[in-house]
Write a protein that holds these residues in place. Structure first.
Motif, short mmCIF file in Angstrom:
data_model
loop_
_atom_site.label_atom_id
_atom_site.label_comp_id
_atom_site.label_asym_id
_atom_site.label_seq_id
_atom_site.Cartn_x
_atom_site.Cartn_y
_atom_site.Cartn_z
N PHE A 176 0.81 -1.20 0.00
CA PHE A 176 0.00 0.00 0.00
C PHE A 176 0.85 1.27 0.00
N GLN A 177 2.04 1.21 -0.56
CA GLN A 177 2.91 2.36 -0.58
C GLN A 177 2.29 3.49 -1.39
N PHE A 178 2.68 4.71 -1.06
CA PHE A 178 2.19 5.89 -1.77
C PHE A 178 2.50 5.78 -3.27
N MET A 179 1.52 6.12 -4.08
CA MET A 179 1.64 6.07 -5.54
C MET A 179 1.86 4.64 -6.04
N SER A 180 1.35 3.66 -5.32
CA SER A 180 1.52 2.27 -5.73
C SER A 180 0.41 1.81 -6.66
N SER A 181 -0.52 2.72 -6.98
CA SER A 181 -1.75 2.29 -7.61
C SER A 181 -1.70 2.20 -9.13
N HIS A 182 -0.53 2.36 -9.73
CA HIS A 182 -0.44 2.19 -11.18
C HIS A 182 -0.79 0.75 -11.52
N THR A 183 -1.68 0.57 -12.48
CA THR A 183 -2.14 -0.75 -12.84
C THR A 183 -1.25 -1.34 -13.93
N SER A 184 -0.89 -2.59 -13.76
CA SER A 184 -0.06 -3.25 -14.77
C SER A 184 -0.33 -4.73 -14.75
N THR A 185 -0.34 -5.35 -15.93
CA THR A 185 -0.50 -6.80 -16.02
C THR A 185 0.77 -7.51 -15.61
N GLU A 186 1.86 -6.76 -15.41
CA GLU A 186 3.14 -7.36 -15.08
C GLU A 186 3.45 -7.31 -13.59
N LYS A 187 2.49 -6.87 -12.77
CA LYS A 187 2.72 -6.86 -11.33
C LYS A 187 2.84 -8.29 -10.82
N PRO A 188 3.76 -8.55 -9.89
CA PRO A 188 3.96 -9.91 -9.36
C PRO A 188 2.80 -10.32 -8.46
N ILE A 189 1.91 -11.17 -8.95
CA ILE A 189 0.71 -11.54 -8.23
C ILE A 189 1.04 -12.26 -6.92
N GLN A 190 2.03 -13.16 -6.96
CA GLN A 190 2.36 -13.92 -5.75
C GLN A 190 2.79 -13.01 -4.61
N SER A 191 3.70 -12.07 -4.90
CA SER A 191 4.20 -11.19 -3.84
C SER A 191 3.13 -10.21 -3.37
N LEU A 192 2.30 -9.72 -4.31
CA LEU A 192 1.20 -8.84 -3.92
C LEU A 192 0.23 -9.57 -3.02
N SER A 193 -0.08 -10.81 -3.39
CA SER A 193 -1.01 -11.61 -2.60
C SER A 193 -0.48 -11.81 -1.18
N LEU A 194 0.82 -12.06 -1.05
CA LEU A 194 1.42 -12.27 0.26
C LEU A 194 1.32 -11.01 1.12
N LYS A 195 1.58 -9.85 0.50
CA LYS A 195 1.51 -8.59 1.24
C LYS A 195 0.08 -8.26 1.66
N ILE A 196 -0.87 -8.56 0.79
CA ILE A 196 -2.27 -8.33 1.13
C ILE A 196 -2.70 -9.28 2.25
N ALA A 197 -2.22 -10.52 2.20
CA ALA A 197 -2.52 -11.50 3.24
C ALA A 197 -2.00 -11.01 4.60
N LYS A 198 -0.79 -10.45 4.60
CA LYS A 198 -0.23 -9.90 5.85
C LYS A 198 -1.11 -8.78 6.40
N ASP A 199 -1.61 -7.95 5.48
CA ASP A 199 -2.46 -6.85 5.92
C ASP A 199 -3.79 -7.36 6.46
N LEU A 200 -4.35 -8.38 5.81
CA LEU A 200 -5.60 -8.98 6.30
C LEU A 200 -5.44 -9.47 7.73
N ILE A 201 -4.35 -10.18 7.99
CA ILE A 201 -4.11 -10.72 9.33
C ILE A 201 -3.89 -9.60 10.33
N SER A 202 -3.14 -8.59 9.94
CA SER A 202 -2.88 -7.46 10.83
C SER A 202 -4.17 -6.74 11.20
N ILE A 203 -5.03 -6.50 10.23
CA ILE A 203 -6.30 -5.80 10.48
C ILE A 203 -7.20 -6.65 11.36
N ARG A 204 -7.31 -7.95 11.06
CA ARG A 204 -8.16 -8.82 11.88
C ARG A 204 -7.67 -8.90 13.31
#
Length: 418
Positions: A176-204
């Motif tokens: 969720f870094q600042f200016m991270s919202s540029h959309t690209s088909t080349e974004k690493p899905i695995q690493s993004l998924s892991l970071k989102i998973a960490k945030d889900l656990i942190s929020i819960r």
């Protein structure tokens, strides 16, 4: 030229915050130069530490008052504030739903109004709304046009308003870094998924609030199982959708199809074109989602888990709906209000393959709410960002592929924390 005219052509503004790494000062410079104005930096102090704010004072000069006002409007929305503070100006509304001609239109960034020598934070922050001032209580609230009533005091003009633009996080770079919202088909899905998973656990773990905005593609792509399990595990505190997600989820639970297509085999079933209408019919027979779940007729699915785990959901109807089902709200204004109730105090919103509902939700939340938008169509994610939800991460992926990876990462992280 008289001294009076010179004063009208130049205005001093100041800006505080993480001006350099968050590019706030650069944006102000760009906006002045794009409008062919002039500026002089009269004071500039750089914060020495990671958490220290920087400060700048600028003199902005325009060709005439209209030109200067146009530049100041852009500067204020980028985070600048006039050095000579003026009280925010309000006008009394003369007719329900009708705003004064010069009404102030909000952004989704945290906003303050200056009144009686103090800054008042605007409540219920949303983009493209009016600000209503309670003169007696000295409070300010974002209001949709339809909720503005006769005799309300509505903010007009740009003076006496302060906006806090998004800043790069001090804790370092993550999903969720600042200016991270540029959309690209080349974004690493695995690493993004892991970071989102960490945030889900942190929020819960902090008893936070995670809201899912879902479209029927969740069912079509076979992602009902992963989303249902995330709900069961406590990673969803609210669900916002339309009629289609409910109908296809119930169809999948009853008949193991989605629009007549066998989810596991990927093939059309005999007379499958009737299946979604069968689902609608069964919901009408039962009378509601809760009743069909409690009857035991459906034993799995997204809405099954919502009922069993007391997760609130709101379903907004549209003109193309079949039925619509009993729980679907067909009054769009009422649905909008219910959406806002669910979204109150949200920490994270996950948008899953539903462009219209995603854009609607994006318009209802402040920029401080984290947003992940997952869609196989890059233009759908880009449109969300272009409509003002600039804080969103755009993940170009099939939800049927992304959600199982996300669930797997959540489970693995949970296991490692035990």
């Amino acid at each position: 030229m008289t001294k009076h005219n010179l004063k009208r052509l130049t205005r001093e503004i100041e800006v505080k915050g993480h001006l350099i790494d968050s590019m706030i000062l650069t944006k102000i410079f760009d906006r002045v130069m794009d409008l062919k104005g002039d500026f002089v930096v009269k004071d500039f102090r750089i914060g020495r530490g990671k958490k220290d704010h920087s400060y700048a004072k600028l003199a902005i000069t325009g060709r005439n008052k209209s030109h200067l006002d146009k530049m100041l409007q852009e500067i204020y929305r980028a985070g600048g504030v006039a050095v000579e503070l003026q009280n925010v100006e309000c006008v009394k509304v003369k007719k329900d739903f009708v705003l004064p001609d010069n009404f102030y239109s909000t952004t989704n960034n945290p906003t303050f109004v200056y009144s009686n020598k103090k800054w008042i934070k605007v409540k219920n922050q949303m983009m493209d709304k009016a600000i209503v001032i309670d003169v007696k209580k000295q409070t300010a609230t974002c209001r949709m046009l339809r909720n503005v009533q006769k005799d309300d005091y509505v903010v007009v003009g740009e003076d006496g308003i302060k906006i806090i633009p998004p800043e790069r996080p001090r804790e370092g770079l993550d999903a969720f870094q600042f200016m991270s919202s540029h959309t690209s088909t080349e974004k690493p899905i695995q690493s993004l998924s892991l970071k989102i998973a960490k945030d889900l656990i942190s929020i819960r773990n902090k008893n936070g609030k995670i809201i899912v905005v879902g479209g029927p593609a969740i069912v079509h792509t076979g992602a009902v199982g992963p989303l249902s399990e995330l709900i069961k595990l406590g990673f969803v505190q609210g669900l916002l959708a339309g009629n289609a997600l409910l109908i296809h989820d119930v169809e999948n639970s009853l008949l193991h199809t989605s629009l007549g297509v066998d989810i596991e085999k990927g093939s059309f079933t005999s007379m499958g074109h009737r299946n979604h209408i069968i689902a609608v019919n069964e919901l009408f027979k039962a009378g509601s989602v809760k009743k069909i779940v409690n009857s035991g007729k459906i034993k799995s699915g997204i809405f099954y888990e919502c009922i069993k785990n007391n997760i609130p959901f709101v379903l907004a109807g549209s003109i193309r709906d079949d039925g619509p089902a009993p729980d679907v709200i067909i009054d769009v204004v009422e649905a909008q209000k219910k959406y806002q109730t669910i979204l109150a105090n949200a920490d994270l919103v996950i948008m899953l393959s539903t462009m219209l509902h995603s854009i609607a939700v994006g318009n209802m939340i402040p920029s401080t709410v984290k947003v992940v938008a997952i869609d196989i169509n890059p233009s759908a994610v880009t449109k969300l960002l272009d409509r003002g939800t600039g804080q969103a991460i755009g993940v170009v992926s099939d939800v049927g592929s992304f959600l199982p990876i996300l669930l797997q990462n959540v489970k693995r992280l949970q296991q490692s924390l035990k």
